[in-house]
Write an enzyme that holds these catalytic residues in place. Structure first.
Site, PDB file in Angstrom:
ATOM      1  N   PHE A 148      34.727  48.900  40.578  1.00 55.24           N
ATOM      2  CA  PHE A 148      33.715  49.009  41.634  1.00 55.24           C
ATOM      3  C   PHE A 148      32.476  48.166  41.351  1.00 55.24           C
ATOM      4  CE2 PHE A 148      31.795  51.999  38.639  1.00 55.24           C
ATOM      5  CZ  PHE A 148      30.443  51.786  38.853  1.00 55.24           C
ATOM      6  N   LYS A 172      43.908  44.613  45.095  1.00 60.31           N
ATOM      7  CA  LYS A 172      43.710  46.067  45.253  1.00 60.31           C
ATOM      8  C   LYS A 172      42.319  46.357  44.699  1.00 60.31           C
ATOM      9  CE  LYS A 172      43.484  49.688  43.617  1.00 60.31           C
ATOM     10  NZ  LYS A 172      42.215  50.500  43.719  1.00 60.31           N
ATOM     11  N   GLU A 175      38.360  51.568  45.387  1.00 66.94           N
ATOM     12  CA  GLU A 175      38.271  52.348  46.629  1.00 66.94           C
ATOM     13  C   GLU A 175      36.848  52.830  46.882  1.00 66.94           C
ATOM     14  OE1 GLU A 175      39.674  52.945  43.789  1.00 66.94           O
ATOM     15  OE2 GLU A 175      40.209  55.043  43.449  1.00 66.94           O
ATOM     16  N   ARG A 176      35.934  52.582  45.909  1.00 62.93           N
ATOM     17  CA  ARG A 176      34.562  53.059  46.105  1.00 62.93           C
ATOM     18  C   ARG A 176      33.717  52.081  46.906  1.00 62.93           C
ATOM     19  NH1 ARG A 176      33.194  54.870  40.018  1.00 62.93           N
ATOM     20  NH2 ARG A 176      35.354  55.123  39.412  1.00 62.93           N
ATOM     21  N   SER A 225      38.175  50.331  33.404  1.00 63.81           N
ATOM     22  CA  SER A 225      37.899  51.044  32.156  1.00 63.81           C
ATOM     23  C   SER A 225      39.084  50.903  31.185  1.00 63.81           C
ATOM     24  CB  SER A 225      37.608  52.510  32.467  1.00 63.81           C
ATOM     25  OG  SER A 225      38.640  53.046  33.256  1.00 63.81           O
ATOM     26  N   CYS A 280      29.769  45.639  32.704  1.00 65.82           N
ATOM     27  CA  CYS A 280      30.508  45.613  31.436  1.00 65.82           C
ATOM     28  C   CYS A 280      29.811  44.713  30.434  1.00 65.82           C
ATOM     29  CB  CYS A 280      31.926  45.138  31.660  1.00 65.82           C
ATOM     30  SG  CYS A 280      31.984  43.431  32.135  1.00 65.82           S
ATOM     31  N   GLU A 382      31.569  54.544  26.063  1.00 63.48           N
ATOM     32  CA  GLU A 382      30.783  53.818  27.067  1.00 63.48           C
ATOM     33  C   GLU A 382      30.113  54.828  27.995  1.00 63.48           C
ATOM     34  OE1 GLU A 382      33.137  51.755  30.094  1.00 63.48           O
ATOM     35  OE2 GLU A 382      31.746  50.079  29.972  1.00 63.48           O
TER      36      GLU A 382
END
Ligand code: NAD
Length: 510
Positions: A148, A172, A175-176, A225, A280, A382
């Site tokens: 996201f 893909k 979805e957020r 992640s 990241c 993290e």
């Protein structure tokens, strides 16, 4: 309510009965829903990709590059609305959203030079009358699965080289914040990309598994992640695919006693709190070397952190906006509590922040923790929020060991004026991307992006020449043209076997 649909072939497509909520993190309200697709939806996208890819691969690279040029111009035209769309679904401020788009566009710019990069290798006279050449061919149909936190940049990291090298690409996205990826598909079509070459399917684990298991998809590029990256890598490789999977991070900023403290404080504030720490390549760990450096750093950080402005994503004066959703807000706040429970000293507490008029927004204030130690889970894991942890190191060797021995190895920064220390550090540190007086060392598009250890699974980095390698296969041709068409192999001087028996021995060139 607005519905975000898949983009299959030439336009929107439904499919999948389940829906996901898309929030505006600044208000905390649901602003749209996204369809969560199934294997049947993926099947439609694969069919369209199959139909389109051979022709796209046969289009000469200069023409493919022209489509990318036009796409770049369209994105530049749409910069403002795209940035606002990112800001409204992700929560990052508009200026930062423009950076998200711009860094992705730089990969597209690199890919506009694909004819040059795709040139293969050639050896004349590798043996008597024998020439050898290699070419890079597309892998066919590839998929990208993205997180996201960079809804424009990371899809462009992947689709730039995938499309430029002649593949069909199925994205893909998270979805957020799924809307900008669909805009990318629309703009690709407007730029002249044939239908079916760039498509978007939405979904969660069900769609990811369908991608990993689909026999027609030859390569999967993943960013997200680490646990999911490892899962995607293992399952994709077991299904015979080429997989690159970038994971999480815990980047350290080492502050040497001779560092320029004003610069360090500015860079640490931007690196730790920019985009609410949801990068990241964020810099959530500061490692001052020596007690005196630690005290100076802490004293300088406190007022700088208190001066940071947290605001809605459209606030032009805000340094950063909300985190992505309510669950993540409570996760970050729980990490702060865990650190305190583990014995860290809470110097600035960002929990419980509410903004007037936006009481339901997912805001977390900037947080500073000191005297964090390596045995604390809040150090080992993290946090992915606006939290800066200070881990004090007595000397350079200890400071070098901290990022080197951490489970993640994405990025690291060293702040110093000492060239020898910088060189030592860059050579010895066990991390994939290093900044020397550069807090967020995201490599430019024509170099490549990739972390080590649990920050990256697979062999190829993202973008640059590494990206081109990931999205292509090498074919090597060894050819001999006998002198005269009817003259089939005559003798070893022509490179052919001199006796029948020689044809049964592995050939050598000399
Ligand atoms: P995430 O791992 O939750 O999601 C990434 C993708 O995986 C999404 O498309 C999601 O739909 C899918 N997914 C989620 N759960 C899944 C499951 N159980 N099975 C299969 N697929 C699943 O990551 P996120 O929260 O969207 O993004 C933040 C993470 O991404 C952070 O850890 C961050 O460090 C990392 N990240 C890494 C890089 C890098 O280049 N190393 C870059 C950006 C973000």
């Amino acid at each position: 309510m607005r519905l975000v649909e898949h983009f299959i072939g030439s336009g929107s497509a439904g499919g999948g009965e389940r829906r996901g909520d898309v929030y505006d993190p600044s208000s905390g309200r649901i602003q749209a829903q996204v369809v969560l697709g199934t294997a049947a939806v993926l099947e439609q996208a694969v069919a369209a990709a199959r139909a389109a890819q051979p022709r796209w691969a046969a289009t000469n690279p200069q023409r493919r590059a022209r489509v990318l040029f036009r796409f770049k111009e369209l994105i530049e035209r749409e910069m403002e609305p795209l940035a606002r769309l990112i800001a409204s679904e992700h929560g990052k401020v508009v200026a930062d959203a423009k950076g998200d788009i711009q860094r992705g566009l730089e990969v597209i710019e690199f890919c506009c030079g694909i004819p040059h990069v795709l040139k293969g290798e050639y050896t004349e006279g590798a043996g008597p009358g024998i020439d050898v050449y290699s070419m890079r061919q597309p892998i066919g149909i590839g998929a990208g699965i993205t997180p996201f936190n960079f809804p424009a940049m990371i899809p462009m990291w992947m689709c730039g080289p995938a499309l430029a090298t002649g593949n069909a690409f199925i994205l893909k996205p998270s979805e957020r914040d799924p809307s900008v990826p669909v805009r990318l598909a629309e703009l690709f079509l407007e730029a002249g990309l044939p239908e079916g070459v760039f498509q978007v399917v939405h979904g969660d684990k069900e769609m990811v598994d369908a991608i990993l298991d689909h026999p027609a998809i030859n390569a999967v590029s993943f960013v997200g992640s680490s646990d999911i990256a490892q899962y995607v890598y293992s399952r994709g490789v077991a299904a015979g695919k080429r997989v690159q999977a970038m994971g999480g991070a815990k980047n350290h900023g080492i502050v040497m006693p001779d560092a320029d403290m004003d610069q360090v404080v500015r860079d640490l504030c931007g690196g730790a709190f920019g985009s609410a720490g949801e990068r990241c390549m964020a810099l959530p760990v500061a490692v001052p070397v020596g007690e005196e450096t630690a005290e100076r750093l802490r004293e300088a950080l406190i007022p700088a952190i208190r001066a940071l402005r947290v605001g809605v994503s459209t606030d032009p004066d805000a340094h950063y906006g909300p985190v992505v959703n309510a669950a993540h807000k409570s996760r970050v706040e729980n990490w702060i509590q865990t650190a305190v429970d583990e014995g860290a000293e809470l110097v600035v507490d960002g929990r419980g922040l509410t903004l007037q008029g936006h009481e339901d927004g997912f805001f977390v204030g900037p947080t500073l923790l000191d005297r964090v130690t390596t045995d604390m889970t809040s150090y080992r894991e993290e946090i992915f929020g606006p939290v800066l942890q200070i881990v004090r190191a007595p000397d350079f060797e200890t400071a070098l060991r901290l990022p080197s021995e951490h489970q993640y190895g994405n990025g690291v920064a060293l702040f110093t004026r000492n060239g020898h220390a910088a060189r030592e550090f860059a050579q010895r540190v066990n991390v994939g991307m290093v900044g020397i007086n550069v807090p967020i060392p995201v490599p430019v598009a024509y170099h490549s992006f990739g972390g080590w250890k649990r920050s990256g699974f697979g062999d190829h980095n993202q973008h640059g020449v590494e990206g081109v390698r990931f999205w292509t296969r090498v074919k090597t041709v060894t050819q001999r043209w006998p002198d005269g068409a009817a003259d089939l192999p005559r003798g070893s001087e022509d490179g052919g076997p001199s006796r029948l028996a020689d044809a049964f021995v592995i050939p050598t060139m000399n």
